[in-house]
Design a protein around this motif. Structure first.
Motif, mmCIF file in Angstrom:
data_model
loop_
_atom_site.group_PDB
_atom_site.id
_atom_site.type_symbol
_atom_site.label_atom_id
_atom_site.label_comp_id
_atom_site.label_asym_id
_atom_site.label_seq_id
_atom_site.Cartn_x
_atom_site.Cartn_y
_atom_site.Cartn_z
ATOM 1 N N GLY A 59 71.933 33.369 15.887
ATOM 2 C CA GLY A 59 72.084 34.394 14.859
ATOM 3 C C GLY A 59 72.008 35.789 15.454
ATOM 4 N N LEU A 60 71.132 35.953 16.436
ATOM 5 C CA LEU A 60 70.991 37.239 17.116
ATOM 6 C C LEU A 60 72.290 37.652 17.794
ATOM 7 C CD1 LEU A 60 68.935 39.457 18.035
ATOM 8 C CD2 LEU A 60 68.497 38.025 20.037
ATOM 9 N N ALA A 61 72.972 36.686 18.408
ATOM 10 C CA ALA A 61 74.231 36.988 19.088
ATOM 11 C C ALA A 61 75.267 37.507 18.097
ATOM 12 C CB ALA A 61 74.755 35.749 19.799
ATOM 13 N N PHE A 62 75.425 36.833 16.957
ATOM 14 C CA PHE A 62 76.391 37.280 15.955
ATOM 15 C C PHE A 62 75.980 38.633 15.369
ATOM 16 C CE2 PHE A 62 77.507 32.727 15.920
ATOM 17 C CZ PHE A 62 78.881 32.832 16.009
ATOM 18 N N GLY A 63 74.669 38.814 15.168
ATOM 19 C CA GLY A 63 74.189 40.094 14.640
ATOM 20 C C GLY A 63 74.477 41.242 15.578
ATOM 21 N N GLN A 64 74.359 40.997 16.873
ATOM 22 C CA GLN A 64 74.638 42.045 17.845
ATOM 23 C C GLN A 64 76.111 42.472 17.805
ATOM 24 O OE1 GLN A 64 72.138 41.597 21.772
ATOM 25 N NE2 GLN A 64 72.492 39.558 20.942
ATOM 26 N N ILE A 65 76.997 41.474 17.705
ATOM 27 C CA ILE A 65 78.430 41.790 17.610
ATOM 28 C C ILE A 65 78.707 42.635 16.365
ATOM 29 C CG2 ILE A 65 80.721 40.805 17.265
ATOM 30 C CD1 ILE A 65 79.790 38.370 18.865
ATOM 31 N N LEU A 66 78.119 42.236 15.257
ATOM 32 C CA LEU A 66 78.364 42.909 13.980
ATOM 33 C C LEU A 66 77.832 44.336 13.982
ATOM 34 C CD1 LEU A 66 79.224 42.654 10.957
ATOM 35 C CD2 LEU A 66 76.893 41.856 10.507
ATOM 36 N N PHE A 67 76.539 44.488 14.314
ATOM 37 C CA PHE A 67 75.898 45.791 14.138
ATOM 38 C C PHE A 67 76.233 46.769 15.248
ATOM 39 C CE2 PHE A 67 73.140 43.066 11.516
ATOM 40 C CZ PHE A 67 73.244 43.767 10.321
ATOM 41 N N GLY A 68 76.483 46.285 16.445
ATOM 42 C CA GLY A 68 76.879 47.194 17.506
ATOM 43 C C GLY A 68 78.182 47.888 17.181
ATOM 44 N N ALA A 69 79.171 47.108 16.720
ATOM 45 C CA ALA A 69 80.463 47.691 16.356
ATOM 46 C C ALA A 69 80.327 48.594 15.136
ATOM 47 C CB ALA A 69 81.467 46.570 16.086
ATOM 48 N N TRP A 70 79.564 48.150 14.150
ATOM 49 C CA TRP A 70 79.354 48.966 12.955
ATOM 50 C C TRP A 70 78.741 50.308 13.304
ATOM 51 C CZ3 TRP A 70 77.116 45.775 8.245
ATOM 52 C CH2 TRP A 70 78.174 45.116 7.621
ATOM 53 N N SER A 71 77.794 50.297 14.232
ATOM 54 C CA SER A 71 77.068 51.529 14.527
ATOM 55 C C SER A 71 77.965 52.597 15.130
ATOM 56 C CB SER A 71 75.886 51.243 15.460
ATOM 57 O OG SER A 71 76.318 50.986 16.784
ATOM 58 N N ASP A 72 79.070 52.197 15.771
ATOM 59 C CA ASP A 72 80.028 53.178 16.277
ATOM 60 C C ASP A 72 80.798 53.837 15.138
ATOM 61 O OD1 ASP A 72 79.502 53.004 19.002
ATOM 62 O OD2 ASP A 72 80.951 51.406 19.337
ATOM 63 N N SER A 73 80.848 53.165 13.979
ATOM 64 C CA SER A 73 81.637 53.670 12.852
ATOM 65 C C SER A 73 80.788 54.268 11.741
ATOM 66 C CB SER A 73 82.500 52.542 12.271
ATOM 67 O OG SER A 73 83.421 52.058 13.232
ATOM 68 N N ILE A 74 79.647 53.651 11.430
ATOM 69 C CA ILE A 74 78.845 54.112 10.291
ATOM 70 C C ILE A 74 77.555 54.801 10.721
ATOM 71 C CG2 ILE A 74 79.795 52.297 8.811
ATOM 72 C CD1 ILE A 74 77.167 50.791 9.075
ATOM 73 N N GLY A 75 77.313 54.854 12.026
ATOM 74 C CA GLY A 75 76.098 55.509 12.513
ATOM 75 C C GLY A 75 75.018 54.510 12.875
ATOM 76 N N ARG A 76 74.116 54.961 13.741
ATOM 77 C CA ARG A 76 73.053 54.075 14.230
ATOM 78 C C ARG A 76 72.017 53.758 13.144
ATOM 79 N NH1 ARG A 76 76.753 53.570 18.049
ATOM 80 N NH2 ARG A 76 76.599 55.050 19.782
ATOM 81 N N LYS A 77 71.620 54.778 12.375
ATOM 82 C CA LYS A 77 70.521 54.578 11.422
ATOM 83 C C LYS A 77 70.919 53.658 10.268
ATOM 84 C CE LYS A 77 67.709 57.886 10.328
ATOM 85 N NZ LYS A 77 67.119 59.177 9.907
ATOM 86 N N LEU A 78 72.124 53.839 9.726
ATOM 87 C CA LEU A 78 72.548 52.973 8.624
ATOM 88 C C LEU A 78 72.650 51.525 9.100
ATOM 89 C CD1 LEU A 78 73.451 52.577 5.748
ATOM 90 C CD2 LEU A 78 75.778 53.250 6.409
ATOM 91 N N SER A 79 73.153 51.318 10.306
ATOM 92 C CA SER A 79 73.239 49.963 10.857
ATOM 93 C C SER A 79 71.859 49.341 10.978
ATOM 94 C CB SER A 79 73.924 49.992 12.225
ATOM 95 O OG SER A 79 75.241 50.473 12.131
ATOM 96 N N ASN A 81 69.190 50.126 9.219
ATOM 97 C CA ASN A 81 68.670 49.870 7.867
ATOM 98 C C ASN A 81 69.190 48.546 7.313
ATOM 99 O OD1 ASN A 81 66.945 52.073 7.181
ATOM 100 N ND2 ASN A 81 68.731 53.403 7.122
ATOM 101 N N ILE A 82 70.486 48.311 7.463
ATOM 102 C CA ILE A 82 71.077 47.070 6.955
ATOM 103 C C ILE A 82 70.498 45.866 7.684
ATOM 104 C CG2 ILE A 82 73.229 45.759 6.726
ATOM 105 C CD1 ILE A 82 74.692 48.472 6.454
ATOM 106 N N LEU A 114 68.060 40.756 13.174
ATOM 107 C CA LEU A 114 67.459 41.300 14.390
ATOM 108 C C LEU A 114 68.503 41.785 15.382
ATOM 109 C CD1 LEU A 114 64.594 38.716 14.995
ATOM 110 C CD2 LEU A 114 64.324 41.117 14.377
ATOM 111 N N GLY A 115 69.760 41.371 15.178
ATOM 112 C CA GLY A 115 70.822 41.885 16.035
ATOM 113 C C GLY A 115 70.903 43.401 15.986
ATOM 114 N N ALA A 116 70.547 44.001 14.840
ATOM 115 C CA ALA A 116 70.614 45.460 14.710
ATOM 116 C C ALA A 116 69.586 46.156 15.603
ATOM 117 C CB ALA A 116 70.460 45.872 13.251
#
Length: 397
Positions: A59-79, A81-82, A114-116
């Motif tokens: 689950g951590l591996a998938f979370g890292q893929i999701l939130f790392g990419a998101w953080s480049d687009s929506i910002g580090r803090k919002l990622s 928080n989610i 926890l990926g975030a």
């Protein structure tokens, strides 16, 4: 200037370290509960409860893929928080689950959340630093992160005795809420709006492709993933090695804590030495010592014709965790060195590659356990040799 932008260097390190420490808490605090959960869920094989750690890492591996990419687009803090809210939901599911597979589902969801903190904190550090300075900062973050396992088994054992193993997940929820408050009141956004990439499939695909085509970054990530496979196998097997094989019983958290101190020491020394000696040299030292020590341990055990003593095993594992402490900060910094433009996506891909390589290897090693540390020793020897080859190839590129 807002109060959040005045965060000091020490508080910056402490906040990011505690965000990453949630990963260690979610893994290490439940280790003393394995025997309780095995009985509660009526599992026929005590090794099966180790799936909770391995699948949390998936689950951590998938979370890292999701939130790392998101953080480049929506910002580090919002990622962040989610992710923390998803982790909180997974903890609640594990708390209320009446079946083993429901509990496992909660663990996987916790891993996704926890990926975030696992990957976005790396991107936050990369937003501010690079190269040796990033490795130095990550080393001091890892000191705090590595100290968490020294106390978390004791904390977990105490919670279990006072309120039962399910109360662990209440504590995880409290930790997530605490980090949400600290994050949102003290840390300024490190990835400004004008530096963000549009949140689109095409842009995400382009960023992922750019990272995956970066040969050195992927080789360093693979090198870390290989040695992490042996480390995760150690986490999965530690309870059986210390508590069962060597008869430590309730003293198991003490020995686990002592082993973890060596990882913290390595992170501290790395932070002091990396600027002077260089990231590449320290990474090479770590992997060579890990391989050589494992070969010596395997040869000595075979020559003596008996299982290792508790002292011998403890000294050997202390060396392994010290080497691993050197490798985590330095291989991460090496992998991220050329990915500053897409730090979030880069951190997510590096983290995911590391996890997808390490977890299957850890499960494979665990399947060979039969009351002996030999599979673990051989894994550290073989995997560190492979890691050395990958590091040297990446250095050439």
């Amino acid at each position: 200037m807002s109060r959040a932008k005045d965060i000091s260097g020490l508080e910056f390190i402490a906040l990011n370290a505690m965000l990453m420490a949630l990963v260690a808490l979610a893994i290490n605090m439940i280790l003393p509960a394995f025997s309780h959960m095995t009985g509660h869920f009526n599992l026929p094989d005590p090794n099966r409860i180790g799936l909770s750690v391995a699948l949390l890492y998936i689950g951590l591996a998938f979370g890292q893929i999701l939130f790392g990419a998101w953080s480049d687009s929506i910002g580090r803090k919002l990622s962040l928080n989610i992710g923390l809210l998803i982790f909180l939901g997974g903890a609640l599911l594990s708390y209320f689950s009446s079946s083993f597979w429901g509990f496992i589902a909660g663990q996987v969801i916790q891993g996704v959340g926890l990926g975030a903190p696992r990957v976005v904190t790396v991107a936050i550090v990369r937003d501010r630093y690079e190269g040796a300075m990033m490795a130095r900062t990550m080393s001091f973050i890892m000191v705090i992160f590595a100290l968490v396992p020294t106390v978390s088994p004791y904390l977990g054992q105490g919670v279990i005795r006072l309120a039962g193993w399910r109360a662990l997940f209440v504590l995880f929820g409290v930790g997530a809420l605490t980090m949400l408050i600290w994050l949102n009141t003290r840390l300024a956004e490190t990835h400004p709006t004008d530096a963000r990439t549009p949140l689109s499939f095409q842009r995400l695909a382009f960023n992922f492709g750019a990272v995956l085509r970066n040969g050195p970054a992927m080789l360093y990530a693979g090198a870390l993933g290989v040695v992490s496979g042996a480390f995760i196998a150690y986490l999965n097997m530690s309870q059986q090695l210390f508590e069962v094989q060597h008869g430590l019983g309730s003293r198991y958290p003490l020995f686990f804590a002592l082993m973890s101190l060596s990882l913290a020491l390595a992170s501290f020394l790395n932070g002091r030495l990396v600027v002077r000696l260089g990231v590449e040299r320290l990474a090479t030292i770590g992997v060579v010592v890990m391989c050589a020590s494992s070969i010596v341990m395997a040869a000595a055990t075979r020559a003596m014709g008996r299982k290792e003593s508790l002292t011998e095993l403890s000294l050997y594992l202390a060396v392994m965790l010290f080497c691993f402490g050197l490798l985590v900060s330095n291989l991460n910094a090496l992998a991220m060195r050329s990915l500053g433009a897409v730090a979030g996506t880069g951190a997510s891909v590096v983290g995911a590659v590391t996890t997808f390589v390490s977890v299957p290897l850890a499960i494979l090693i665990g399947s060979f356990y039969s009351g002996s540390s030999v599979p673990l020793v051989l894994a550290f020897a073989g995997f560190s040799a492979i890691s050395f080859c990958l590091v040297k190839l990446a250095d050439r590129l």
